[in-house]
Motif scaffolding. Structure first.
Motif, PDB file in Angstrom:
ATOM      1  N   TRP A  16      11.229   1.709 -15.142  1.00  0.00           N
ATOM      2  CA  TRP A  16      12.524   3.293 -14.691  1.00  0.00           C
ATOM      3  C   TRP A  16      12.155   4.431 -15.332  1.00  0.00           C
ATOM      4  O   TRP A  16      12.912   4.728 -16.680  1.00  0.00           O
ATOM      5  N   ASP A  17      11.398   5.251 -15.084  1.00  0.00           N
ATOM      6  CA  ASP A  17      11.624   6.496 -14.960  1.00  0.00           C
ATOM      7  C   ASP A  17      12.607   7.596 -14.981  1.00  0.00           C
ATOM      8  O   ASP A  17      12.101   7.748 -13.883  1.00  0.00           O
ATOM      9  N   HIS A  18      13.520   7.737 -15.474  1.00  0.00           N
ATOM     10  CA  HIS A  18      14.698   8.613 -14.939  1.00  0.00           C
ATOM     11  C   HIS A  18      14.384  10.328 -14.554  1.00  0.00           C
ATOM     12  O   HIS A  18      15.282  11.442 -14.756  1.00  0.00           O
ATOM     13  N   ASP A  55       4.187   7.732  -4.487  1.00  0.00           N
ATOM     14  CA  ASP A  55       3.060   6.609  -4.845  1.00  0.00           C
ATOM     15  C   ASP A  55       3.613   6.236  -5.621  1.00  0.00           C
ATOM     16  O   ASP A  55       3.497   5.274  -5.828  1.00  0.00           O
ATOM     17  N   ALA A  56       4.735   6.663  -6.904  1.00  0.00           N
ATOM     18  CA  ALA A  56       4.791   5.328  -8.252  1.00  0.00           C
ATOM     19  C   ALA A  56       5.720   5.036  -7.917  1.00  0.00           C
ATOM     20  O   ALA A  56       5.920   4.066  -8.412  1.00  0.00           O
ATOM     21  N   HIS A  57       6.122   5.292  -6.867  1.00  0.00           N
ATOM     22  CA  HIS A  57       7.448   3.827  -6.415  1.00  0.00           C
ATOM     23  C   HIS A  57       7.307   3.111  -5.701  1.00  0.00           C
ATOM     24  O   HIS A  57       7.328   1.861  -5.348  1.00  0.00           O
ATOM     25  N   ILE A  58       6.413   3.864  -4.360  1.00  0.00           N
ATOM     26  CA  ILE A  58       6.267   2.825  -3.795  1.00  0.00           C
ATOM     27  C   ILE A  58       4.968   1.544  -4.308  1.00  0.00           C
ATOM     28  O   ILE A  58       5.157   0.540  -2.864  1.00  0.00           O
ATOM     29  N   THR A  59       4.104   2.691  -5.120  1.00  0.00           N
ATOM     30  CA  THR A  59       2.899   0.922  -5.451  1.00  0.00           C
ATOM     31  C   THR A  59       3.344   0.614  -6.369  1.00  0.00           C
ATOM     32  O   THR A  59       2.004   0.105  -7.000  1.00  0.00           O
ATOM     33  N   ARG A  60       4.387   1.030  -7.400  1.00  0.00           N
ATOM     34  CA  ARG A  60       4.902  -0.026  -7.993  1.00  0.00           C
ATOM     35  C   ARG A  60       4.955  -1.326  -7.813  1.00  0.00           C
ATOM     36  O   ARG A  60       5.564  -1.805  -8.126  1.00  0.00           O
ATOM     37  N   LEU A  86       5.573  16.932   0.915  1.00  0.00           N
ATOM     38  CA  LEU A  86       6.840  16.474   0.368  1.00  0.00           C
ATOM     39  C   LEU A  86       6.070  14.848  -1.018  1.00  0.00           C
ATOM     40  O   LEU A  86       6.926  14.355  -1.563  1.00  0.00           O
ATOM     41  N   ARG A  87       5.244  14.087  -0.521  1.00  0.00           N
ATOM     42  CA  ARG A  87       5.079  12.976  -0.453  1.00  0.00           C
ATOM     43  C   ARG A  87       4.366  13.262  -2.229  1.00  0.00           C
ATOM     44  O   ARG A  87       4.661  12.784  -3.108  1.00  0.00           O
TER      45      ARG A  87
END
Length: 308
Positions: free
Chosen positions: A122-124, A112-117, A105-106
């Motif tokens: 803002w990539d929608h 990871d793109a959100h956790i390590t930002r 699922l990850r």
């Protein structure tokens, strides 16, 4: 009945659980931890990282029960002539399913793109749905099949591979060399849950990794030697593989200077995907001991020619 318990110190947690499990199974046994009279021992409880290497003195032993699921460290021991059973514990399946599902699922959701930002962004664009993803499950034993079923329940398209033919209801499955390519073809996520044998070593190599969809994720909680490390690193550097989550390695603990530690697209976990739980595994041991004493077929008997 006399049992000899050979394991490294971290397995001492079995000692409070096993006597209770044996008693509940109606087994009266003496559990020893030193082999003062090996010729009097009826059964051996064994962890491959323990001190026992020579099984020959245990001339009366009727069976050896491994505390590990993997038996590659013991299968070639020439002094081991007794029947060998590997550990198949419901707790192993549950924890493996949780690990594989979480990392699948990850990868699928691109978490990871959100956790390590590190800066605002803002990539929608939403990720695809699970039914648009292909998972290649290499290994359709108890653990692999349990993980495949869980991923199917989340609507992933799962293609399974095994070395010999298997007819599994509701699962698209392949076997053999030709089937491996078909399983990996277009895969978004590759999961390896195979035993280590001469036929599975380096099964993920430059050729097989190239069959996956570009940017695919690799999840390996099976065995370290299933992966050609140099080929995987090259595939990561080229972008053919987008990310690898690795729980097992050829050398453990993974050496501090290994390239996996520093690679930005590799997650290293410390062999925790499916560890033996003493409470539940003791019940499996007790049942196998009961079967042995009753003359019934043993659970999880290892086929030494196949290697598992």
């Amino acid at each position: 009945m006399t049992l000899i318990y050979f394991a490294s110190p971290e397995w001492a947690a079995y000692e409070p659980h096993l006597p209770a499990a044996l008693k509940a199974a109606g087994i009266d046994a003496e559990i020893q931890t030193t082999a003062e009279r090996p010729e009097d021992v009826d059964y051996i409880l064994y962890a491959p990282n323990g001190p026992l290497q020579d099984f020959a003195p245990f001339s009366r032993a009727k069976a050896v029960f491994s505390l590990w699921a993997g038996v590659e460290k013991i299968i070639g021991n020439q002094s081991l002539t007794q029947p060998l059973c590997r550990m198949v514990d419901p707790g192993l399946s549950e924890s493996m399913v949780e690990y594989v599902t979480a990392h699948a699922l990850r990868a699928h959701l691109g978490l990871d793109a959100h956790i390590t930002r590190s800066e605002p962004g803002w990539d929608h664009r939403p990720p695809p749905l699970a039914r648009e993803r292909v998972v290649a499950m290499l290994g359709l034993g108890e653990l692999g099949l349990a993980c495949a079923r869980q991923l199917q329940s989340l609507n992933f398209r799962v293609k399974g591979w095994s070395r010999s033919p298997k007819q599994i209801a509701g699962l698209e499955s392949y076997h053999g060399d030709a089937g491996l390519g078909l399983t990996l073809e277009g895969a978004d996520i590759i999961v390896t849950l195979l035993p280590k044998t001469p036929g599975t070593e380096n099964i993920l190599n430059a050729t097989s990794l190239a069959r996956a969809k570009r940017g695919a994720a690799v999840i390996n909680p099976g065995r370290g030697p299933l992966i050609d490390d140099e080929a995987l690193l090259a595939a990561l550097d080229s972008g053919q593989i987008g990310h690898a989550t690795l729980d097992v390695f050829r050398v453990e603990p993974l050496p501090a200077d290994h390239p996996y530690w520093a690679h930005p697209n590799v997650t290293v976990t410390p062999h925790i995907a499916a560890d033996t739980r003493p409470a539940s595994a003791s019940l499996v041991l007790a049942e196998n001991l009961r079967r042995a004493e009753a003359g019934e077929p043993l659970l999880n008997l290892v086929d030494r020619l196949r290697g598992y």
